[in-house]
Design an enzyme around this catalytic site. Sequence first.
Site, mmCIF file in Angstrom:
data_model
loop_
_atom_site.group_PDB
_atom_site.id
_atom_site.type_symbol
_atom_site.label_atom_id
_atom_site.label_comp_id
_atom_site.label_asym_id
_atom_site.label_seq_id
_atom_site.Cartn_x
_atom_site.Cartn_y
_atom_site.Cartn_z
ATOM 1 N N GLY A 206 0.813 -1.210 0.000
ATOM 2 C CA GLY A 206 0.000 0.000 0.000
ATOM 3 C C GLY A 206 0.840 1.250 0.000
ATOM 4 O O GLY A 206 2.070 1.195 0.151
ATOM 5 N N GLY A 209 2.129 5.606 4.722
ATOM 6 C CA GLY A 209 1.259 6.230 5.707
ATOM 7 C C GLY A 209 -0.082 5.577 5.897
ATOM 8 O O GLY A 209 -0.916 6.091 6.657
ATOM 9 N N LYS A 212 0.726 0.115 7.469
ATOM 10 C CA LYS A 212 1.217 -1.262 7.301
ATOM 11 C C LYS A 212 1.972 -1.721 8.547
ATOM 12 O O LYS A 212 1.753 -2.819 9.050
ATOM 13 C CB LYS A 212 2.113 -1.330 6.057
ATOM 14 C CG LYS A 212 1.384 -1.011 4.761
ATOM 15 C CD LYS A 212 2.277 -1.187 3.551
ATOM 16 C CE LYS A 212 3.365 -0.130 3.472
ATOM 17 N NZ LYS A 212 2.838 1.231 3.273
ATOM 18 N N THR A 213 2.864 -0.890 9.053
ATOM 19 C CA THR A 213 3.612 -1.248 10.257
ATOM 20 C C THR A 213 2.688 -1.344 11.464
ATOM 21 O O THR A 213 2.839 -2.230 12.310
ATOM 22 C CB THR A 213 4.724 -0.213 10.515
ATOM 23 O OG1 THR A 213 5.566 -0.120 9.351
ATOM 24 C CG2 THR A 213 5.569 -0.599 11.710
ATOM 25 N N GLU A 428 -9.906 33.700 -7.698
ATOM 26 C CA GLU A 428 -10.534 32.685 -6.853
ATOM 27 C C GLU A 428 -12.053 32.667 -7.030
ATOM 28 O O GLU A 428 -12.673 31.599 -7.038
ATOM 29 C CB GLU A 428 -10.172 32.914 -5.383
ATOM 30 C CG GLU A 428 -8.687 32.817 -5.064
ATOM 31 C CD GLU A 428 -8.080 31.495 -5.491
ATOM 32 O OE1 GLU A 428 -8.798 30.477 -5.539
ATOM 33 O OE2 GLU A 428 -6.877 31.476 -5.807
ATOM 34 N N HIS A 431 -12.961 30.636 -10.049
ATOM 35 C CA HIS A 431 -13.057 29.208 -9.741
ATOM 36 C C HIS A 431 -14.405 28.875 -9.101
ATOM 37 O O HIS A 431 -15.087 27.918 -9.486
ATOM 38 C CB HIS A 431 -11.945 28.795 -8.764
ATOM 39 C CG HIS A 431 -10.575 28.754 -9.367
ATOM 40 N ND1 HIS A 431 -10.298 28.098 -10.534
ATOM 41 C CD2 HIS A 431 -9.387 29.280 -8.935
ATOM 42 C CE1 HIS A 431 -8.999 28.213 -10.810
ATOM 43 N NE2 HIS A 431 -8.428 28.933 -9.851
ATOM 44 N N ASP A 504 -3.010 25.536 -11.562
ATOM 45 C CA ASP A 504 -4.277 25.187 -12.217
ATOM 46 C C ASP A 504 -4.024 24.586 -13.592
ATOM 47 O O ASP A 504 -4.652 23.583 -13.975
ATOM 48 C CB ASP A 504 -5.161 26.437 -12.362
ATOM 49 C CG ASP A 504 -5.494 27.060 -11.013
ATOM 50 O OD1 ASP A 504 -5.562 26.309 -10.025
ATOM 51 O OD2 ASP A 504 -5.686 28.289 -10.958
#
Length: 607
Positions: A206, A209, A212-213, A428, A431, A504
């Site tokens: 995977g 972060g 897994k551990t 902004e 957007h 962007d």
Amino acid sequence: MFKNKKQLASFFVVTLIITLMINMAITWYSRSASKEIDYGTFLTMIQNKKVESVKIENNRLLITPKIDEKSSVSDKKIYYTGALNDPELVNRLQAAGVKFSTPVKDVQSPIMTFILSWILPFAMFYFLGTLITKSLGKKMGGGGAMSFGKSNAKVYIEKKTGVTFNDVAGQEEAKESLNEIVDFLHKPSKYTEIGAKLPKGALLVGPPGTGKTLLAKAVAGEANVPFFSLSGSGFVEMFVGVGASRVRDLFQQAEKNAPCIVFIDEIDAIGKSRDSQLGGNDEREQTLNQLLAEMDGFDSSKGVVILAATNRPEILDKALLRPGRFDRRVIVDKPDLKGREEILKVHGKNVKLDNRVNLGEIALATAGAVGADLANMVNEAALRAVRMGRDEVRQDDLFEAVETVIAGKEKKDRIMTEEEKSLVAFHEVGHALAAALQKETQPVHKITIIPRTMGALGYTMQMPDKEKFLHSKDELVEQIVVLLAGRAAEEVVFNKITTGASNDIERATDLARKMVTMYGMSDKFGMMGLESIQNTYLDGRAVQTCSTETSTEVDREVLQIIGSCYEKAVNLLKANMEALCKISAYLIHKETIMGDEFTNILKSIPR
């Protein structure tokens, strides 16, 4: 320092040998610095006044001769002769003007003599041996000189790990796969009666972060068996053969402590595919070969389970992945919406949360985040609450923590000119308007023109109503329109373009290219795959699988998609100029607008 009786015996032998060598060296030096003469020669030297001083001891006389101006320092030697019963010796020495003395007898305690002769040398050698061992241990990658070629695995037991499956959230499928291993270790007869065998190994795969551990530690906590944990890089040294020796030693320890679990983190450090290319690493390949042999050799019925973790499964050797070695591949992927909410609850247990905190909204706003990211966000929220002088974490603390992790902290000391502030505001709002005026886009959650430490002068944050796993072509096109609407607003209002749209443009181009090369959404190429993903769990880099001529056509197709989306963004904003100007003016005044405010202003403007 001493792990067994052999090492202790070796220390004593070495110490005795060194002490004997030192005594022999001192004796040789003493003999070379003095010379024996007969008593008659000594009397002749007194008569000729060639003696400077005499030290009278019990059984001998130490004679220091006079040195004339022509003699060098190296010529100065101490003579000695036997002490005879000579009653006239003192008179002769006085008559010749020779200095003489008798050493004072020092009655020393036997205990002190033993300490100085034996205890002190042993203590000195122990101290020096410890320093040398630590120094060699650092140079040889741990383990010390006495453990060269030994495994440096750390052993965890349940009471030390303190982690169970209750502490792992968002990975229910992985927990289910590993729970069978735990159950087998607890109740092996239930499986052996039907003929089932314990898997020899499980490979946890995977992105970084994802836990897994943590999952491996949880398996140790649930199974309540010895847990050997080490990294793949801990096997490899610059000395050929050390890694293979450590693998052998590790499996010997595991068999002695069976049933147990062995966890190898980042196994790709030693498990890379073997090839015949020049410049190969012989030490790594020998270590891998030894690991393959040991995994074939041990008996799984004894209860030894090998767990390994990697985020690069595509580079692992095929022999390592075949059944009989790593029988099971457990995918530990990024959590979904429910998983993220469960992870936030786990990390929120240790934090004082306000009663009005809604972790579901935070989970919606963190699509694509892994467990480590979410843990960091909860911690950042707690730190912000302390800075604000509160004893509980509120919803706004969590949202601010999400933005801090994604875009960095606010840079309130960065002062923009009025022109720049106006440009960023219109950018902004462009957007936000493109997102609000289209059907298949995510709702706007926040608009701000406060700069962030990661380089953004402002940003528009969108938060979905629900998590989606499939996206249509119309959704992707509208998403590109939203990305390009910031640049479109600059051109429509100010009739100029700036560098503010660089990120962007990068994201829009990447999305358009994936539509053409991977998603089969191009009219020209249809369902032809032109790129493939490598390092799926790391950078997700795409590699072209087409000719140079086709790549040129792909660029033209991508440019056509971006051009049509930009044209759509420009037309959309020109048709809503009043809303663009009014909302931008409000944003310049307030600097930050939440989604509800933005929606209310937009609804109040007649269209």
